[in-house]
Structures are given as C-alpha cells and as structure tokens.
Design an enzyme around this catalytic site. Sequence first.
Site, PDB file in Angstrom:
ATOM      1  N   LEU A   1      23.093  62.855  51.043  1.00  0.00           N
ATOM      2  CA  LEU A   1      22.058  63.749  51.551  1.00  0.00           C
ATOM      3  C   LEU A   1      21.117  63.040  52.510  1.00  0.00           C
ATOM      4  O   LEU A   1      20.661  63.628  53.496  1.00  0.00           O
ATOM      5  CB  LEU A   1      21.255  64.335  50.382  1.00  0.00           C
ATOM      6  CG  LEU A   1      22.002  65.310  49.464  1.00  0.00           C
ATOM      7  CD1 LEU A   1      21.107  65.717  48.302  1.00  0.00           C
ATOM      8  CD2 LEU A   1      22.473  66.537  50.226  1.00  0.00           C
ATOM      9  N   GLU A   2      20.818  61.782  52.239  1.00  0.00           N
ATOM     10  CA  GLU A   2      19.827  61.085  53.045  1.00  0.00           C
ATOM     11  C   GLU A   2      20.333  60.718  54.443  1.00  0.00           C
ATOM     12  O   GLU A   2      19.627  60.938  55.426  1.00  0.00           O
ATOM     13  CB  GLU A   2      19.342  59.831  52.316  1.00  0.00           C
ATOM     14  CG  GLU A   2      18.536  60.101  51.062  1.00  0.00           C
ATOM     15  CD  GLU A   2      17.237  60.830  51.340  1.00  0.00           C
ATOM     16  OE1 GLU A   2      16.772  60.842  52.492  1.00  0.00           O
ATOM     17  OE2 GLU A   2      16.682  61.397  50.387  1.00  0.00           O
ATOM     18  N   THR A   3      21.522  60.147  54.518  1.00  0.00           N
ATOM     19  CA  THR A   3      21.995  59.670  55.832  1.00  0.00           C
ATOM     20  C   THR A   3      23.473  59.931  56.068  1.00  0.00           C
ATOM     21  O   THR A   3      24.082  59.271  56.903  1.00  0.00           O
ATOM     22  CB  THR A   3      21.753  58.154  55.981  1.00  0.00           C
ATOM     23  OG1 THR A   3      22.529  57.462  54.989  1.00  0.00           O
ATOM     24  CG2 THR A   3      20.286  57.802  55.847  1.00  0.00           C
TER      25      THR A   3
ATOM     26  N   ARG B   1      16.765  63.660  60.015  1.00  0.00           N
ATOM     27  CA  ARG B   1      18.151  63.226  60.045  1.00  0.00           C
ATOM     28  C   ARG B   1      18.715  63.252  61.453  1.00  0.00           C
ATOM     29  O   ARG B   1      18.399  64.116  62.244  1.00  0.00           O
ATOM     30  CB  ARG B   1      19.022  64.157  59.184  1.00  0.00           C
ATOM     31  CG  ARG B   1      18.435  64.327  57.822  1.00  0.00           C
ATOM     32  CD  ARG B   1      18.646  63.048  57.023  1.00  0.00           C
ATOM     33  NE  ARG B   1      18.021  63.222  55.759  1.00  0.00           N
ATOM     34  CZ  ARG B   1      17.000  62.527  55.376  1.00  0.00           C
ATOM     35  NH1 ARG B   1      16.517  61.577  56.090  1.00  0.00           N
ATOM     36  NH2 ARG B   1      16.446  62.747  54.215  1.00  0.00           N
TER      37      ARG B   1
END
Length: 289
Positions: A141-143, A7
Amino acid sequence: MISAKLRRVSLSSLHRSLLAALPVLLLSSLSPAQAQPNAGCQTTGSFEGFIASFRQQAASQGVSPRGLAALDGVTFDPAVVRQDRRQGHFRQSFEQFSQRMVPPYRVQKGSGLLKRHAGLLRQIEQRYGVQPAIIVAIWGLETDFGGNMGKLPAIRSIATLAYDCRRSDMFRAQLLDALRVVDRGDLHPSEMRGAWAGEIGQTQFMATSYYRYAVDFDGDGRRDLIRSVPDVLASTANFLKGHGWVAGGSWEPGSANAEVLKQWNRASVYSRTIGYFASRLEGTRAASN
C-alpha cells in the site's frame, strides 16, 4: 507515525485517483490538535535565518557536524507548502478506497513476495510477533512494494514545513530526527528522497519513526529503509510491536491489533484497508497450500 503518503505509481487512472486522494490522508493521520490548520498564522523571518537558528539548536541537542551538514544548501520549497495547504476532508468510503488500493495485480504481486521472502518474514515474526501478511500489505500500500518511494529531497521538504507556521512544532521535531538519522550513519542526505511531507523508504517512515523504530536486520551496520528489504520489513514490524501489536492476534475491526493499525495511519479507511489487504493475502496463501 504520519504515514499517509503521496504516491508515485503508474499513469493509470487507478493511480491518478490515488494521488488525488492520499494528501488528505496525511491530515487524517494526525492528532486533532496537529490536524487543525492555524488559520491566519504568519511565518516570520527569513528561511535562511530559521535554518541558521535551527542549526544552533540541533547542535545544542547533540547533533554532530555530520548531521548538521545535512542543512547545508537547503532551500525553501513553496510547492510543499501549497501541497500542505490543499489538504481537505477525506470522503471516500472504505469500499471505494479498498477497491482502488487492492486491485488483483497487487494481491498477486504481494502473494508472490510472501513466498519469496517466507524465510525472512518468518524470522521477523519470531522476533517481533507481527504476521507476514500485515507487513507485506503495508509494503504494497505504501510504495507498491518499493517501486514508488518518491523523489523529493526529504530534508528540504521537512525543513520547509518546519519553517512554515501551520505545523512548525511537529515538523521541527521531525527535522531534528532527520538530522539524527544522518548523524547515526543510516543515510546520506542525498539518499533521503520521498513524498512531499518527507516520508522516506519502502514503507514511508517519517523521520521520527525512522529514528525510533528503524532496525538493522541485515547486519550491515546501517538502518537502510531504502534499499534493504530485511531492514524495511523488520522496521515496519518493529513499529507495530512498539505500538502494542499482539503477536498472532486478529486484525479484524474492533480488535486490539486493528487499533494498532490506526497508529500506522489514523485514517480509518486506510487502516482498515491494511487489514483487508492482509486478509486477501492470507486467503491466497491458504488456497495455494
């Protein structure tokens, strides 16, 4: 799907800790056979020779000149190999990880996006059976809801790992599907930027998942998981449906849908955190009604 991503968030201590933790999640998301390092493996031949050979193989499997052109000028990235080699054992508890990943500001932002995209998310749930809170939780959560998708050239990263000896078979399959994404007209190679293992878009699809599960939900003729929020959210739901999501079902630990979340990411702390975040979002929505 390999969905544990590197991330790029803010420079806060929260996000620096996250960056330190997430590379090992990629390892955790693989099957046992894929996850075992090939100790003592030896990469042979030049990278240029590998690309030339792979270009011929891809052509023999139906990739057109447009897709093959994505390999033009691709170079080896030793930093990607170093990152891959640094993966270790993931030791954070669920409590530690979920607290880092689901701070109050992210819950507040996710709640706002649930409201803003309520109509779109309702359409997606009707088609794919996946509840809005789960989709928005994964997005966050991912980006951080599309804010931090990564900047590394995906074709270069995937080609580097396909050439490297440790997990070459897996990443050669990913590279072939990355060329197919280009060939299909979804993205230009220059647009395909992401994390160090080649994850692309606002919910960080690996190339094979992109090719199999990305959908054109906005109807513009492209499956664009970088800029199109409808495509991003619908494709995320399509992935979950494709792995057996039970429409309207619980995602609590032990449920069928909790097992589906492990297909998104096999690291148990990550898949549990998706459900935890979604439940927090459901709670804020219920409180506001």
